[in-house]
Design a protein around this motif. Structure first.
Motif, PDB file in Angstrom:
ATOM      1  N   ARG A  60       5.769   6.716  11.511  1.00  0.00           N
ATOM      2  CA  ARG A  60       4.531   7.401  11.906  1.00  0.00           C
ATOM      3  C   ARG A  60       3.334   6.841  11.155  1.00  0.00           C
ATOM      4  O   ARG A  60       2.216   6.860  11.657  1.00  0.00           O
ATOM      5  CB  ARG A  60       4.659   8.897  11.624  1.00  0.00           C
ATOM      6  N   SER A  61       3.562   6.364   9.962  1.00  0.00           N
ATOM      7  CA  SER A  61       2.440   5.813   9.207  1.00  0.00           C
ATOM      8  C   SER A  61       1.976   4.488   9.790  1.00  0.00           C
ATOM      9  O   SER A  61       0.864   4.052   9.551  1.00  0.00           O
ATOM     10  CB  SER A  61       2.826   5.630   7.743  1.00  0.00           C
TER      11      SER A  61
ATOM     12  N   VAL B 184       2.243   3.717  13.201  1.00  0.00           N
ATOM     13  CA  VAL B 184       1.812   3.860  14.584  1.00  0.00           C
ATOM     14  C   VAL B 184       1.197   5.236  14.755  1.00  0.00           C
ATOM     15  O   VAL B 184       1.795   6.230  14.373  1.00  0.00           O
ATOM     16  CB  VAL B 184       3.021   3.733  15.535  1.00  0.00           C
ATOM     17  N   GLN B 185       0.010   5.264  15.336  1.00  0.00           N
ATOM     18  CA  GLN B 185      -0.651   6.566  15.460  1.00  0.00           C
ATOM     19  C   GLN B 185       0.001   7.436  16.514  1.00  0.00           C
ATOM     20  O   GLN B 185       0.155   8.638  16.324  1.00  0.00           O
ATOM     21  CB  GLN B 185      -2.114   6.360  15.819  1.00  0.00           C
TER      22      GLN B 185
ATOM     23  N   ASN C 141      -9.310   8.121   8.620  1.00  0.00           N
ATOM     24  CA  ASN C 141      -8.172   7.274   8.958  1.00  0.00           C
ATOM     25  C   ASN C 141      -8.416   5.872   8.459  1.00  0.00           C
ATOM     26  O   ASN C 141      -9.462   5.293   8.667  1.00  0.00           O
ATOM     27  CB  ASN C 141      -7.959   7.252  10.470  1.00  0.00           C
TER      28      ASN C 141
ATOM     29  N   SER D   6      14.194  11.495   7.431  1.00  0.00           N
ATOM     30  CA  SER D   6      12.806  11.961   7.481  1.00  0.00           C
ATOM     31  C   SER D   6      11.860  10.923   6.873  1.00  0.00           C
ATOM     32  O   SER D   6      10.734  10.721   7.345  1.00  0.00           O
ATOM     33  CB  SER D   6      12.665  13.302   6.770  1.00  0.00           C
ATOM     34  N   TYR D   7      12.345  10.234   5.844  1.00  0.00           N
ATOM     35  CA  TYR D   7      11.520   9.189   5.241  1.00  0.00           C
ATOM     36  C   TYR D   7      11.241   8.081   6.249  1.00  0.00           C
ATOM     37  O   TYR D   7      10.111   7.609   6.404  1.00  0.00           O
ATOM     38  CB  TYR D   7      12.235   8.618   4.009  1.00  0.00           C
TER      39      TYR D   7
ATOM     40  N   GLY E 233      -2.814   3.582  10.029  1.00  0.00           N
ATOM     41  CA  GLY E 233      -3.081   4.810   9.309  1.00  0.00           C
ATOM     42  C   GLY E 233      -2.162   5.938   9.740  1.00  0.00           C
ATOM     43  O   GLY E 233      -1.395   5.808  10.701  1.00  0.00           O
ATOM     44  N   PRO E 234      -2.232   7.013   9.046  1.00  0.00           N
ATOM     45  CA  PRO E 234      -1.298   8.108   9.326  1.00  0.00           C
ATOM     46  C   PRO E 234      -1.610   8.762  10.665  1.00  0.00           C
ATOM     47  O   PRO E 234      -2.759   8.837  11.082  1.00  0.00           O
ATOM     48  CB  PRO E 234      -1.554   9.078   8.178  1.00  0.00           C
ATOM     49  N   ALA E 235      -0.572   9.203  11.325  1.00  0.00           N
ATOM     50  CA  ALA E 235      -0.766   9.938  12.564  1.00  0.00           C
ATOM     51  C   ALA E 235      -1.185  11.336  12.197  1.00  0.00           C
ATOM     52  O   ALA E 235      -0.443  12.076  11.569  1.00  0.00           O
ATOM     53  CB  ALA E 235       0.539   9.960  13.360  1.00  0.00           C
TER      54      ALA E 235
ATOM     55  N   VAL F 144       7.139  14.594   4.425  1.00  0.00           N
ATOM     56  CA  VAL F 144       8.370  14.563   5.208  1.00  0.00           C
ATOM     57  C   VAL F 144       9.472  13.801   4.481  1.00  0.00           C
ATOM     58  O   VAL F 144      10.572  13.708   4.958  1.00  0.00           O
ATOM     59  CB  VAL F 144       8.151  13.912   6.596  1.00  0.00           C
TER      60      VAL F 144
ATOM     61  N   ARG G  28      11.628   0.502   4.519  1.00  0.00           N
ATOM     62  CA  ARG G  28      10.218   0.428   4.925  1.00  0.00           C
ATOM     63  C   ARG G  28       9.901  -0.974   5.446  1.00  0.00           C
ATOM     64  O   ARG G  28       9.189  -1.139   6.430  1.00  0.00           O
ATOM     65  CB  ARG G  28       9.324   0.783   3.742  1.00  0.00           C
TER      66      ARG G  28
ATOM     67  N   ARG H 201       2.441  11.772   4.816  1.00  0.00           N
ATOM     68  CA  ARG H 201       3.792  11.362   5.188  1.00  0.00           C
ATOM     69  C   ARG H 201       4.758  11.678   4.082  1.00  0.00           C
ATOM     70  O   ARG H 201       5.950  11.729   4.291  1.00  0.00           O
ATOM     71  CB  ARG H 201       3.837   9.853   5.458  1.00  0.00           C
TER      72      ARG H 201
ATOM     73  N   GLY I 276       8.820   9.160   8.793  1.00  0.00           N
ATOM     74  CA  GLY I 276       7.486   9.177   8.196  1.00  0.00           C
ATOM     75  C   GLY I 276       6.894   7.782   8.096  1.00  0.00           C
ATOM     76  O   GLY I 276       5.712   7.572   8.372  1.00  0.00           O
TER      77      GLY I 276
ATOM     78  N   SER J 168       0.851  -1.195   0.000  1.00  0.00           N
ATOM     79  CA  SER J 168       0.000   0.000   0.000  1.00  0.00           C
ATOM     80  C   SER J 168       0.880   1.236   0.000  1.00  0.00           C
ATOM     81  O   SER J 168       1.935   1.244   0.638  1.00  0.00           O
ATOM     82  CB  SER J 168      -0.906  -0.006   1.230  1.00  0.00           C
ATOM     83  N   PRO J 169       0.459   2.282  -0.701  1.00  0.00           N
ATOM     84  CA  PRO J 169       1.312   3.471  -0.774  1.00  0.00           C
ATOM     85  C   PRO J 169       1.340   4.182   0.568  1.00  0.00           C
ATOM     86  O   PRO J 169       0.399   4.093   1.356  1.00  0.00           O
ATOM     87  CB  PRO J 169       0.632   4.334  -1.837  1.00  0.00           C
ATOM     88  N   LEU J 170       2.409   4.911   0.801  1.00  0.00           N
ATOM     89  CA  LEU J 170       2.494   5.699   2.016  1.00  0.00           C
ATOM     90  C   LEU J 170       1.458   6.804   1.944  1.00  0.00           C
ATOM     91  O   LEU J 170       1.209   7.343   0.862  1.00  0.00           O
ATOM     92  CB  LEU J 170       3.878   6.326   2.151  1.00  0.00           C
ATOM     93  N   PRO J 171       0.831   7.174   3.078  1.00  0.00           N
ATOM     94  CA  PRO J 171      -0.140   8.259   3.056  1.00  0.00           C
ATOM     95  C   PRO J 171       0.469   9.547   2.563  1.00  0.00           C
ATOM     96  O   PRO J 171       1.655   9.784   2.776  1.00  0.00           O
ATOM     97  CB  PRO J 171      -0.556   8.400   4.532  1.00  0.00           C
TER      98      PRO J 171
END
Lengths: 427, 333
Positions: free
Chosen positions: B122-123, B125-126, A170, B115-116, A185-187, A81, B170, A78, B119, A72-75
């Motif tokens: 973070r994607s 874990v909320q 989300n 940064s990647y 899901g994205p924070a 960053v 990733r 994100r 990111g 799945s693609p990154l949100p």
């Protein structure tokens, strides 16, 4: 060849599902290889390697869950960053312009363009002692009446809509056998409250309005994703204040008069809620308004035959029906009439059900609006939707026959299920 | 084949690969050759294994002959050369340098990928603090904090250069996230088939079936299960994977199509084909091994499906709706 899901061999379908599910939940190799997984996903494996790895995936729920997650693609939030490395990939100027920093600069420009007229307006009202509208959308200063300001305002409002809809949206991983855990899901960063972009300035004292203007500027800057360090510096603000006094005064009367129509004066209309004019509702509009509980809008007048029959019924039942119930019955009758009169444009058979496309909705032939069945409306992709599908697997068979954007009505186990696509998100 | 032999055999491709690397971070040619050799050994063991008799099982899994003749070796050498050319040499060199602990390499890595990586964490874990912890532990693993300085094993040493470094990172973050999640979360216990059958028998019906019916049902069930297992084993890996995605992971046709990069209508056609193929295999097995005729085979499958429905449903209700172990007896009136 029939599409999958429409097979009548349900027994075999259930058998396969049971057999695969039985052995799958516990299957976990514990040896997930990130290198192999990323090579597989990026198409770097060849021939027999792919076969071997897919064979492993078919038997290992852990690795499969990993692959599904990584595929799945990154949100999008994100991706901001991510600092891509431009090591001679040849993307050049175009990709440089697409960098987040340029987006930030554009956003800063929009913020300043929106803040300037707001501040001018508030200073003007502060001097005049007039109350200021709290909604920027209905208040247009003459200076800000151009299309640029309107589009900037729309940009801000659409950004707000985008943020609020993102916080609702989300994602969660739908893998049934994922013992590792859900893709959470994205924070989401806490979105700036909409009111922060539309400050209400009390026009009492100039010093108070000055403070609030500063706060408004900072809020607008925050709303556009800037940090405090990116907000206008005090020296710039001070310069702005000095320049403000030098601006030409606007003649209000002139501003309210359209070019070429100096003899006329601008008239303001106070719109009634839900109306496009200030005229009172006509009887027809009142009768046609949709009320909660109605399936369809009411027609202005009932057919005489129906009204007559209902009157007889009411008399016979000694006034048991109330006006609301009779309206509801009429609405159901009308909708069933409408259904029968609507020309079907397409038909589709799914398992043992037949669906007809009526007014853009795939409607189960078993659906009868005049029947008093419980009705459930489900938005595709929502949590309730997922839960209902997990409880009633047969519904999935019907849904899979239609596109995700289709509206579908299915009657299943004496319940009417209405599936609607998710709302389109702006921003 | 040793690393030196590997270098000699594929000198041209290795030199071309080394020439493509713009920044070496102090990584020597020998170290890069060793990295290429390790990657080739991992993905092409049939060609790069030591010159003792190759395990036929291993050789059968790859496209290369076990003991290649001169012509075969040339063909295989072409494949190895192609493999070396396909590697992401620049990123592999960065990984090797970071594994060594080179400071300039780590600076570059932080600049380009930090940064990647954050990111990505973070994607998954909320909670921002948990995401930060995940990112920190990833950096720790990449550096190799577990062992002592002498025995430091960096995670970078497992990067082969086959896929991109970004994709590998990733996957590494996901692996660490999955490991930590597995340690902290409860598992849903699974049951053997016999236990599920017991559940089915205990709750299926208030009527007590006759002994004959019970015998027939059990015979059908075991025959069909066995035939189905054999049939599934005969399918190709991709066909099995498609079925598993659809039935076990409950992916939609569109999602499955996206995974295989085809339209959902194509997946639908494929699944219909696979189901038909599997059905034929099962029917053939029932006819040959159990002497069922066609109608008997059909009835056997229907009976087995009925039992499967009951057992799966009961099992899921047992294991999801309460905290009791999945094998606990239910009290049904």
């Amino acid at each position: 060849m029939r599409a999958f899901g429409k097979s009548e061999d349900k027994a075999f379908d259930r058998l396969v599902r049971a057999e695969l599910t039985r052995h799958d939940a516990a299957a976990h190799c514990g040896g997930f290889d990130p290198d192999l997984a990323s090579a597989y996903l990026e198409g770097a494996l060849k021939g027999a390697e792919i076969t071997r790895y897919e064979g492993h995936l078919a038997g290992c729920s852990g690795c499969r869950a990993a692959i599904r997650h990584l595929a799945s693609p990154l949100p999008a939030s994100r991706e901001g960053v991510i600092k891509p490395s431009f090591s001679g990939s040849g993307l050049g100027l175009i990709s440089a312009l697409l960098q987040p920093k340029w987006a930030l600069l554009a956003a800063a420009g929009v913020a300043i363009a929106v803040a300037v007229p707001m501040l001018l307006n508030s200073s003007r009202h502060a001097r005049q002692g007039l109350p200021e509208a709290t909604q920027v959308a209905v208040h247009k200063t003459p200076e800000a009446s151009g299309p640029a300001a309107t589009s900037e305002l729309e940009t801000v409002q659409s950004a707000e809509r985008g943020r609020s809809s993102n916080s609702r949206g989300n994602l969660s991983d739908r893998a049934a056998g994922d013992v590792v855990g859900s893709y959470a899901g994205p924070a989401q960063e806490t979105p700036v409250a909409a009111s922060a972009v539309v400050p209400s300035v009390e026009p009492s004292k100039e010093s108070e309005s000055h403070e609030q203007k500063k706060e408004a500027e900072a809020n607008v800057a925050r709303a556009q994703g800037q940090t405090a360090s990116d907000a206008p510096r005090p020296a710039e603000v001070a310069q702005f204040r000095r320049d403000e006094g030098k601006l030409d005064r606007i003649d209000q009367k002139k501003a309210l008069t359209l070019t070429g129509e100096e003899s006329k004066t601008a008239e303001t209309q106070v719109l009634r809620p839900g109306m496009t004019t200030d005229q009172p509702r006509s009887q027809r509009e009142k009768a046609g308004a949709i009320r909660p509980g109605d399936d369809v809008a009411r027609a202005p007048a009932l057919p005489e035959a129906v009204a007559g029959r209902r009157a007889v019924t009411r008399n016979e039942r000694e006034g048991a029906e109330t006006a609301a119930e009779s309206d509801k019955d009429a609405a159901r009758l009308r909708s069933s009439d409408a259904l029968s009169k609507a020309k079907p444009t397409a038909q589709r058979k799914v398992a043992k059900k037949t669906f007809t496309l009526l007014d853009g909705i795939w409607t189960d032939k078993d659906y009868r609006p005049d029947k008093d069945l419980p009705s459930v409306t489900l938005v595709r992709g929502s949590d309730v939707f997922t839960e209902q599908l997990s409880r009633h697997r047969e519904l999935k068979i019907y849904l899979d026959a239609f596109a995700a954007t289709d509206r579908v009505i299915v009657v299943y186990k004496d319940t009417v299920y209405k599936f609607v696509p998710p709302e389109k998100q702006d921003g | 084949m040793t690393a030196e032999e590997f270098r000699e055999a594929f000198r041209k491709e290795i030199d071309q690969a080394l020439a493509r690397i713009t920044q070496r971070y102090g990584v020597s040619d020998e170290e890069m050759v060793l990295a290429f050799y390790k990657s080739a050994k991992k993905y092409m063991p049939g060609m790069v294994a030591p010159p003792c008799p190759v395990d036929p099982k291993v050789a059968a899994d790859v496209d290369y002959p076990a003991n290649p003749s001169a012509d075969g070796r040339a063909a295989g050498g072409g494949a190895v050369g192609e493999f070396i050319r396909s590697l992401n040499c620049e990123e592999l060199c960065l990984a090797v340098a970071c594994a060594k602990g080179d400071e300039s390499a780590w600076e570059s890595f932080f600049r380009e990928y930090r940064s990647y990586l954050i990111g990505v964490a973070r994607s998954m874990v909320q909670d921002p603090s948990t995401a930060e912890q995940l990112a920190d532990s990833t950096f720790g693993e990449l550096y190799g904090v577990r062992g002592s300085e002498e025995n430091r094993v960096s995670k970078f040493s497992f990067y082969s250069g086959r896929g991109s470094l970004r994709g590998w990172l990733r996957a590494v973050v996901y692996q660490l996230f999955a490991d930590s999640h597995r340690q902290t979360s409860r598992f849903v216990q699974t049951e053997e088939a016999e236990e599920m059958d017991r559940l089915a028998r205990s709750g299926a019906s208030s009527e007590r079936p006759s002994a004959e019916m019970t015998f027939i049902r059990e015979r059908y069930h075991s025959a069909v299960s066995s035939a189905l297992r054999a049939g599934l084993a005969e399918l190709e890996a991709r066909e099995r994977l498609m079925l598993v995605y659809y039935y076990c992971d409950e992916m939609t046709l569109r999602e499955v199509g996206r995974h295989f990069k085809v339209h959902e209508a194509t997946i639908s056609r494929w699944l219909v084909k696979v189901q038909k193929k599997l059905r034929k295999l099962v029917a053939k097995k029932l006819e040959h091994d159990y002497r069922f005729n066609r109608s008997e085979a059909r009835e056997a499958m229907e009976q087995a499906a009925e039992q499967a429905d009951i057992s799966i449903r009961d099992y899921l209700i047992e294991s999801v709706s309460s905290d009791r172990p999945a094998g606990a007896r239910r009290g049904r009136g």
